[in-house]
Design a protein around this motif. Structure first.
Motif, PDB file in Angstrom:
ATOM      1  N   THR A  17      31.602  50.589  26.343  1.00 53.95           N
ATOM      2  CA  THR A  17      30.320  50.023  26.764  1.00 53.95           C
ATOM      3  C   THR A  17      30.535  48.892  27.762  1.00 53.95           C
ATOM      4  OG1 THR A  17      30.337  48.473  24.901  1.00 53.95           O
ATOM      5  CG2 THR A  17      29.264  50.599  24.538  1.00 53.95           C
ATOM      6  N   ASN A  18      29.391  48.366  28.254  1.00 56.37           N
ATOM      7  CA  ASN A  18      29.399  47.225  29.185  1.00 56.37           C
ATOM      8  C   ASN A  18      30.312  47.477  30.396  1.00 56.37           C
ATOM      9  OD1 ASN A  18      27.670  45.800  27.440  1.00 56.37           O
ATOM     10  ND2 ASN A  18      29.438  45.010  26.276  1.00 56.37           N
ATOM     11  N   GLY A  58      34.890  44.803  34.336  1.00 54.60           N
ATOM     12  CA  GLY A  58      35.659  45.376  33.257  1.00 54.60           C
ATOM     13  C   GLY A  58      34.814  46.233  32.346  1.00 54.60           C
ATOM     14  N   VAL A  59      35.338  46.447  31.127  1.00 54.81           N
ATOM     15  CA  VAL A  59      34.661  47.278  30.121  1.00 54.81           C
ATOM     16  C   VAL A  59      34.858  46.648  28.745  1.00 54.81           C
ATOM     17  CG1 VAL A  59      35.031  49.398  31.471  1.00 54.81           C
ATOM     18  CG2 VAL A  59      36.706  48.712  29.746  1.00 54.81           C
ATOM     19  N   THR A  60      34.100  47.182  27.755  1.00 55.08           N
ATOM     20  CA  THR A  60      34.269  46.729  26.374  1.00 55.08           C
ATOM     21  C   THR A  60      34.731  47.906  25.535  1.00 55.08           C
ATOM     22  OG1 THR A  60      32.569  45.039  26.600  1.00 55.08           O
ATOM     23  CG2 THR A  60      33.127  45.735  24.353  1.00 55.08           C
ATOM     24  N   LEU A  82      47.968  51.418  30.104  1.00 59.60           N
ATOM     25  CA  LEU A  82      47.732  50.154  29.427  1.00 59.60           C
ATOM     26  C   LEU A  82      47.837  50.342  27.929  1.00 59.60           C
ATOM     27  CD1 LEU A  82      46.782  47.165  29.514  1.00 59.60           C
ATOM     28  CD2 LEU A  82      44.424  48.013  29.401  1.00 59.60           C
ATOM     29  N   LYS A  83      48.587  49.487  27.285  1.00 58.05           N
ATOM     30  CA  LYS A  83      48.597  49.391  25.831  1.00 58.05           C
ATOM     31  C   LYS A  83      48.126  47.995  25.488  1.00 58.05           C
ATOM     32  CE  LYS A  83      51.369  49.727  21.645  1.00 58.05           C
ATOM     33  NZ  LYS A  83      52.709  49.931  21.048  1.00 58.05           N
ATOM     34  N   LEU A  84      47.015  47.927  24.772  1.00 59.43           N
ATOM     35  CA  LEU A  84      46.368  46.645  24.510  1.00 59.43           C
ATOM     36  C   LEU A  84      46.303  46.409  23.014  1.00 59.43           C
ATOM     37  CD1 LEU A  84      44.789  44.183  25.554  1.00 59.43           C
ATOM     38  CD2 LEU A  84      42.718  45.587  25.424  1.00 59.43           C
ATOM     39  N   ARG A 134      36.895  42.783  25.061  1.00 56.21           N
ATOM     40  CA  ARG A 134      36.498  42.934  26.457  1.00 56.21           C
ATOM     41  C   ARG A 134      37.764  43.038  27.305  1.00 56.21           C
ATOM     42  NH1 ARG A 134      32.525  44.721  29.815  1.00 56.21           N
ATOM     43  NH2 ARG A 134      32.251  43.386  31.670  1.00 56.21           N
ATOM     44  N   VAL A 135      37.860  44.093  28.134  1.00 57.15           N
ATOM     45  CA  VAL A 135      39.028  44.332  28.981  1.00 57.15           C
ATOM     46  C   VAL A 135      38.642  44.025  30.421  1.00 57.15           C
ATOM     47  CG1 VAL A 135      40.718  46.020  29.772  1.00 57.15           C
ATOM     48  CG2 VAL A 135      39.901  46.078  27.405  1.00 57.15           C
TER      49      VAL A 135
END
Length: 570
Positions: free
Chosen positions: A37-38, A43-45, A76-78, A89-90
């Motif tokens: 989302t967002n 960025g994105v959520t 990406l590994k978060l 939030r990314v």
């Protein structure tokens, strides 16, 4: 959201169909990935939920992001484990209008469990922001820490440039990057630029690249072969690969530190008779700096009056000094030529000497010059001894010597004359009393038709090609000293030693003039003979009041005026 509802319905169906069965707790967790989302240009959520924790201890959870749907490459590994909540939030590492797949994961002590995949199209990431860096200045190879926001947590997604040169990143997070400044030639204030994926930002402050600085050269002028000291700062901070040039001429470096360097002034090959104004360039690795003031390489030679024209079959012998005047004997016509340094003029003694031979030694003793030995027209050694009186302009034949030689050299210690022959014999000679004593022979066989001697610091030395020897009078013994680089080239004359200002010099190959540094036991190239005939011309040398005069008195190619020069570089 559809994936999430589907998994939940399956789970509810499974529970309702087993209402009469005892449910055993699962060992591993169950995780679902929720819709992204967002989504905006910053960025994105991401969001996910652990439906079943299981019995195994959870040690990490977060998201794996692939570029593209399906089995795209992981970009990406978060991990969000330390935040204790899955929703995050990314703001980095997402490129605009690129399709990605997000998948939650949970890691236990025993296994890694993935959730479902969720596809989304990113609109971009937040622009990286540099807030500071430290230190503000440094050298090539120094470590600098950059701090700010929205850096990539993946090292390969960050690129740091210092003055548009790529820097090596050694550590990073999404808010700091540690890098090594690249090696480059530039010195001064430069930009630091950070590129994260496709976004580039520049630091508000400049980073100062420090390089070598030259504050002085002392002395500010000197002849070639002299030692000068370069003083400054940061002279070897960028490594020990240093180079010093005066215009295009490279200087030999003797020793160096970070604040001073001792170099030998190079030889300006094409301007030996005039002063040469140069700019000194100092280089350390890729860094270089010019000294802002001229360094003057002073002329090494001064033109003096030559003895006579070349006129075959003249045969000029080695020069010698008597009563502060220079002399050269021309044996074919018997004339003696006298040079007066005060008037820079020559005088000819015209008496003819009947016996013609060459290769003699001319040794001043008291008020006489003794002509010792030599070779006849068949190149056979003769043991003749003559004395010449400059006051009366008369030659007198003496009794023959008890020895002869093909080539020889002499030196004087404590008013005693010593003759070293090419055959290796050493004789102590009293020509006036006609007493001769043979001493120990030279310790090695002399080769290449060359042996020559000089006095340095009150001691006698002998030179052969490649070797230097010190004579110990007390033990009548020769001691080997510094090796030398002298050799005889084709169509060139043999090397020749002379003593000047309490040390020895060698004119090698007819053109290269070396000085013996008796303190450090080494030979130093001082200059070159300033004459186009170079190595093919015979030289006659005499020293008057610690000044060396070198005359070119023959040539294989040219009939014309000879040359004589005063050496100025003692």
């Amino acid at each position: 959201m559809k994936n999430y509802i589907y998994i939940l319905l399956v789970f509810i169906f499974f529970i309702s169909s087993c209402n009469d069965v005892v449910i055993q707790p699962k060992e591993y967790p169950l995780v679902i990935t929720k819709e992204v989302t967002n989504i905006d240009v910053n960025g994105v959520t991401f969001d996910a939920e652990i439906l079943i924790k299981g019995t195994e201890k959870i040690i990490d959870f977060g998201y794996i992001v692939n570029n593209g749907v399906g089995n795209g490459k992981s970009v990406l590994k978060l991990s969000v484990f330390n935040s204790n909540k899955f929703k995050t939030r990314v703001l980095t590492d997402l490129k605009a209008n690129v399709a990605y797949t997000c998948r939650a994961y949970v890691k236990t002590e025993k296994r890694l469990v993935y959730g479902n995949s969720v596809d989304f199209v990113a609109l971009g990431s937040a622009t990286p922001l540099i807030s500071d860096f430290n230190p503000k200045s440094g050298y090539d190879g120094d470590t600098v820490k950059l701090t700010g926001k929205y850096f990539s947590s993946i090292k390969d997604n960050n690129q740091v440039y210092v003055n548009n040169k790529v820097a090596q990143i050694i550590a990073n997070t999404d808010s700091s990057i540690v890098f090594i400044t690249p090696y480059q030639s530039y010195i001064g204030a430069v930009d630091i630029t950070l590129e994260v994926n496709t976004s580039k930002v520049r630091s508000n402050q400049k980073f100062t690249i420090i390089g070598p600085e030259i504050t002085s050269i002392l002395p500010s002028s000197a002849t070639s072969g002299k030692i000068v000291t370069i003083t400054g700062t940061n002279l070897i901070r960028n490594g020990n690969n240093i180079n010093v040039k005066f215009n295009q001429y490279s200087a030999e470096i003797l020793n160096y530190s970070n604040t001073s360097i001792d170099v030998i002034v190079p030889i300006p090959t094409y301007s030996l008779l005039t002063d040469t104004y140069t700019i000194m360039e100092f280089a350390n690795g890729l860094k270089s700096v010019n000294y802002p003031f001229n360094f003057i390489i002073k002329k090494s030679w001064q033109i003096k009056s030559p003895p006579l024209l070349f006129n075959w079959p003249t045969n000029y012998q080695d020069g010698f000094t008597y009563n502060e005047k220079g002399y050269i004997h021309e044996v074919n016509h018997g004339s003696m030529y006298e040079y007066n340094p005060t008037t820079d003029s020559w005088k000819q003694y015209a008496e003819y000497q009947l016996t013609i031979y060459s290769g003699s030694l001319y040794i001043p003793v008291d008020n006489q010059i003794f002509r010792v030995g030599g070779i006849d027209y068949l190149n056979q050694p003769v043991n003749y001894l003559w004395s010449f009186s400059p006051a009366t302009n008369k030659w007198t034949q003496k009794n023959n010597l008890p020895f002869s030689f093909s080539i020889a050299s002499y030196f004087i210690l404590e008013n005693q004359v010593y003759i070293l022959t090419y055959e290796g014999q050493l004789w102590q000679c009293d020509f006036i009393g006609e007493h001769y004593k043979r001493l120990k022979d030279f310790p090695v066989v002399l080769k290449d038709f060359f042996v020559s001697t000089f006095i340095a610091n009150g001691n006698a030395y002998a030179v052969q090609y490649g070797h230097t020897w010190l004579y110990d009078k007390e033990s009548d013994k020769w001691i080997e000293k510094a090796a030398n680089m002298f050799s005889k080239g084709y169509y060139s004359v043999s090397a020749k030693c002379f003593t000047c200002n309490n040390t020895g010099y060698v004119l090698a190959d007819g053109t290269d003039l070396y000085k013996y540094d008796f303190i450090n036991d080494k030979w130093v190239l001082k200059t070159k003979y300033p004459n186009e005939w170079g190595s093919n011309s015979k030289k006659s040398i005499f020293v008057i009041q610690n000044e060396a005069y070198i005359a070119a008195t023959s040539s294989n190619y040219v009939d014309g005026a000879p040359f004589m020069y005063l050496y100025l570089g003692q």
